[in-house]
Every structure is written in structure tokens, then in C-alpha cells.
Design an enzyme around this catalytic site. Structure first.
Site, PDB file in Angstrom:
ATOM      1  N   CYS A 140       0.840  -1.201   0.000  1.00 25.50           N
ATOM      2  CA  CYS A 140       0.000   0.000   0.000  1.00 25.50           C
ATOM      3  C   CYS A 140       0.876   1.252   0.000  1.00 25.50           C
ATOM      4  CB  CYS A 140      -0.925   0.000   1.222  1.00 25.50           C
ATOM      5  SG  CYS A 140      -1.966   1.467   1.312  1.00 25.50           S
ATOM      6  N   CYS A 179      -0.379   4.113   2.182  1.00 27.66           N
ATOM      7  CA  CYS A 179      -0.145   3.912   3.620  1.00 27.66           C
ATOM      8  C   CYS A 179       1.325   4.106   3.967  1.00 27.66           C
ATOM      9  CB  CYS A 179      -0.518   2.488   4.054  1.00 27.66           C
ATOM     10  SG  CYS A 179      -2.020   1.841   3.341  1.00 27.66           S
ATOM     11  N   ASP A 180       2.214   3.591   3.164  1.00 27.60           N
ATOM     12  CA  ASP A 180       3.615   3.464   3.580  1.00 27.60           C
ATOM     13  C   ASP A 180       4.610   4.303   2.778  1.00 27.60           C
ATOM     14  OD1 ASP A 180       2.832   1.654   5.535  1.00 27.60           O
ATOM     15  OD2 ASP A 180       2.921  -0.027   4.147  1.00 27.60           O
TER      16      ASP A 180
END
Ligand code: NDP
Length: 320
Positions: free
Chosen positions: A138, A141-142
């Protein structure tokens, strides 16, 4: 073979942000929800490290800790949370029937499905070893953790194209590993990728191994599937964007789904094609796939369930 029987007003299947938020709302509405967590309590977020984009956590939080908070909040209002998975369902007549762990049958006035989706992985041992330590599925997200660094992303669909351009804004260099000599992504997305100077697309290329120092990712070994030539790329992050699989196998033949297995809901609601069955979170969303959007749709599912039950009680016909 199902043996025991139990009836509940509101059964929630799945324990990610959607399921827990549905539980918080359903419990507060006195629907006495019973939740079955599935085999991975907390869902996909328990596989991530830091979560920095969920509102309300100004200094960030780890995925497992956040899901623990969700669980505690759902329990505080009386949700009956149980470990177990839904092994089959029968939505052909009311009340709905859900078999748990192949053993116990629950009948339910309403069912909220929040079984999520599972990221597809390459299946390399090194990918599992460094998951959360440089390997991620992701970018949104990261990606932030790789600001100013070099990363690689594998995949050639719309998700990979979108995530590559997202990463390109944060990272110094993005290697995009495409296994064929062309993209699967839409022309517009491909155009964006090819016009982003710090993305280098490497065609006909597969990942052989993710390299690391025992703690973090330090590179990736790739192989050209035309020539067999191997080479190493120095990267700190490795993103896998080869698609997701919605966890809907048990609903086949029972609920309407799109071609890729995502549950269909009436736009702007969580209503499925079966009355009293609601779907929330990634199981019905191949597009946004964020914890906060999943949580929002979990709230919607509980409100939809509550209104459905209230309408039934007052004998109002509900069309789904
Ligand atoms: P897709 O299934 O469309 O694409 C998966 C990609 O991963 C393909 O290019 C495939 O390669 C590649 N792949 C699969 N397995 C491997 C492997 N083992 N090694 C290397 N590459 C691999 O998934 P997406 O998540 O990209 O998209 C899912 C759906 O969501 C699509 O319908 C897409 O259009 C939609 N979507 C739309 C967006 C938008 O409109 N903005 C954004 C994101 C998704 P190959 O091509 O060779 O099969």
C-alpha cells in the site's frame, strides 16, 4: 456439519475498520451485535507497521495497536466479539443463516459483511521476511516512510500506475517492474507514468528476490524474462501492486458481485441485493481501500441495518 443454533439481531462478519465501526454503531443502537472476527482479527491493518493517515492519531499509531483500540471501543458498548470464521451462508430466506467454523449455525435478522480484501503477493520468501520492513502492498499507507529514497513497485495495472505516480512525488526514484512488454493500466494512467521523470519503467522484468540486511530492504534482484539476465537495483522500499482479491468466496451465488468478485451495493448505501444483508469496507470497494473509508462505510452499514429493522418493526416495506 452444523449442529448448534443461535439467533441474533445483527451479525457482523469480519473485524477490520469496517466491521469494528459497524459494531460500535450497532451496539450503541442496541442491536446487540455479534461479531465473528475471521482468521485474522483486525484485518489487513494488522499487517502494516505505522498508520499515519487515520484522523485522530496526531503522532501516528501502529496498525495492530489501532485495531486493538477499535476492538476495545466496540467491546465497550457491548459487542459480543468472537474468534471464528463464516464458512458458509444461506441468504435464500429469512432469517439469514450463517455457519461458523463449519459447526455452528447462527440465524440473523441482519448481516453486515466486512470481510475485506486480501492483497495479492508475489509469494517470495524474502517478500514475507521484509513485509513491514521495506515491503508493502500500500503506497498510500507506507510511501511516506521512503521520502527522498529509491523504491521499486511491481505491477502494471491501474493500481500500480497510480501508486507509482504517488510514490514519485515522495521518492527520489521509482523503478516500475512490468512483467510484459506493455501495461494493463488505462491509457491515461500509462501516460501519467511515462511522463513522470523520476519513474523508470523496466519491461519484461520479474522479481527474483528482495534483498536485505536482515532488518530492512536494501535492494531487489530482477530477471529479464526474455534474456534471462539478472540485475540488482538498490532500493529501500519494495511495493507490490498486483491486485487484491475480495474475500467473497462464500457469498458466490448468494449475493451480486462484479466480475472481480467485489460485492455490489446500491450506490450511496451498503444495501446488497438481498434484504437485511449489508456490505461495508474493502469487500465492496476496489477503489478507495483506505481504513478511514472502510470505517465510514461500516458506520453506514450499521445505520442501514438499524433503519431496516426499524422499518420492519413498523411493517414498512424496504426495497433493497
Ligand atoms: P489488475 O488486476 O488490473 O492488474 C494487476 C497487474 O499486476 C497486472 O498488470 C498484472 O500483470 C500484474 N501482475 C499480476 N501478478 C503479477 C506477478 N506475479 N508479477 C508481476 N506482475 C504481476 O489490478 P489493479 O489492482 O491494478 O486494478 C484492479 C481494478 O481496479 C482494475 O479494474 C482497475 O482498472 C481498477 N482501478 C482503477 C483505478 C482508477 O480508475 N483510478 C485505480 C486503481 C484500480 P499482467 O498485466 O501481465 O497480467
Amino acid at each position: 456439519m452444523s449442529e448448534e443454533l443461535e439467533h441474533v439481531q445483527c451479525l457482523i462478519i469480519g473485524s477490520g475498520p469496517a466491521g469494528y465501526t459497524a459494531a460500535i454503531y450497532a451496539a450503541r443502537a442496541d442491536l446487540k451485535p455479534v461479531m465473528y472476527t475471521g482468521m485474522e482479527p483486525g484485518g489487513q491493518l494488522t499487517q502494516t507497521t505505522e498508520v499515519d493517515n487515520f484522523p485522530g492519531y496526531p503522532t501516528g499509531i501502529t496498525g495492530p495497536e489501532m485495531m486493538e483500540d477499535f476492538r476495545k471501543q466496540a467491546e465497550r458498548f457491548g459487542t459480543d466479539i468472537r474468534f471464528g470464521y463464516a464458512s458458509s451462508v444461506d441468504f435464500s430466506s429469512l432469517p439469514h443463516k450463517v455457519v461458523i467454523d463449519d459447526i455452528k449455525t447462527i440465524t440473523a435478522d441482519t448481516v453486515i459483511i466486512s470481510t475485506g480484501a486480501t492483497a495479492k503477493w508475489l509469494g517470495l520468501p524474502s517478500e514475507g521476511k521484509y513485509n513491514g520492513f521495506g515491503v508493502s502492498a500500500c503506497a498510500v499507507c507506507d510511501g511516506f516512510f521512503f521520502k527522498g529514497q529509491d523504491v521499486a513497485i511491481v505491477g502494471a495495472g491501474d493500481t500500480a500506475a497510480e501508486e507509482a505516480t504517488y510514490l514519485a512525488k515522495l521518492c527520489k526514484k521509482v523503478y516500475m517492474l512490468v512483467r510484459r512488454d506493455e501495461f494493463r493500466a488505462s491509457k491515461a494512467m500509462v501516460h501519467r507514468v511515462l511522463n513522470t521523470p523520476n519513474i523508470e519503467v523496466i519491461y519484461n522484468t520479474e522479481t527474483k528476490e528482495i534483498l536485505g540486511n536482515g532488518k530492512n530492504v536494501t535492494g531487489v534482484r530482477v530477471v529479464n524474462n526474455q534474456t534471462g539476465a539478472e540485475s540488482d537495483l538498490d532500493v529501500e522500499g519494495f511495493f507490490v501492486a498486483i491486485g487484491h482479491k475480495p474475500n467473497t468466496d462464500i457469498f458466490k451465488g448468494q449475493l451480486d458481485m462484479d466480475d472481480t468478485g467485489y460485492l455490489k451495493t446500491v450506490p450511496g448505501s451498503t444495501l446488497t441485493n438481498v434484504e437485511g444483508v449489508f456490505a461495508s469496507g474493502d469487500v465492496q470497494d476496489s477503489y478507495y481501500r483506505q481504513a478511514v473509508t472502510a470505517a465510514g462505510s461500516g458506520c453506514m452499514a450499521a445505520l442501514d441495518a438499524e433503519r431496516y429493522l426499524a422499518a420492519k418493526e413498523h411493517d414498512v416495506k424496504v426495497v433493497s
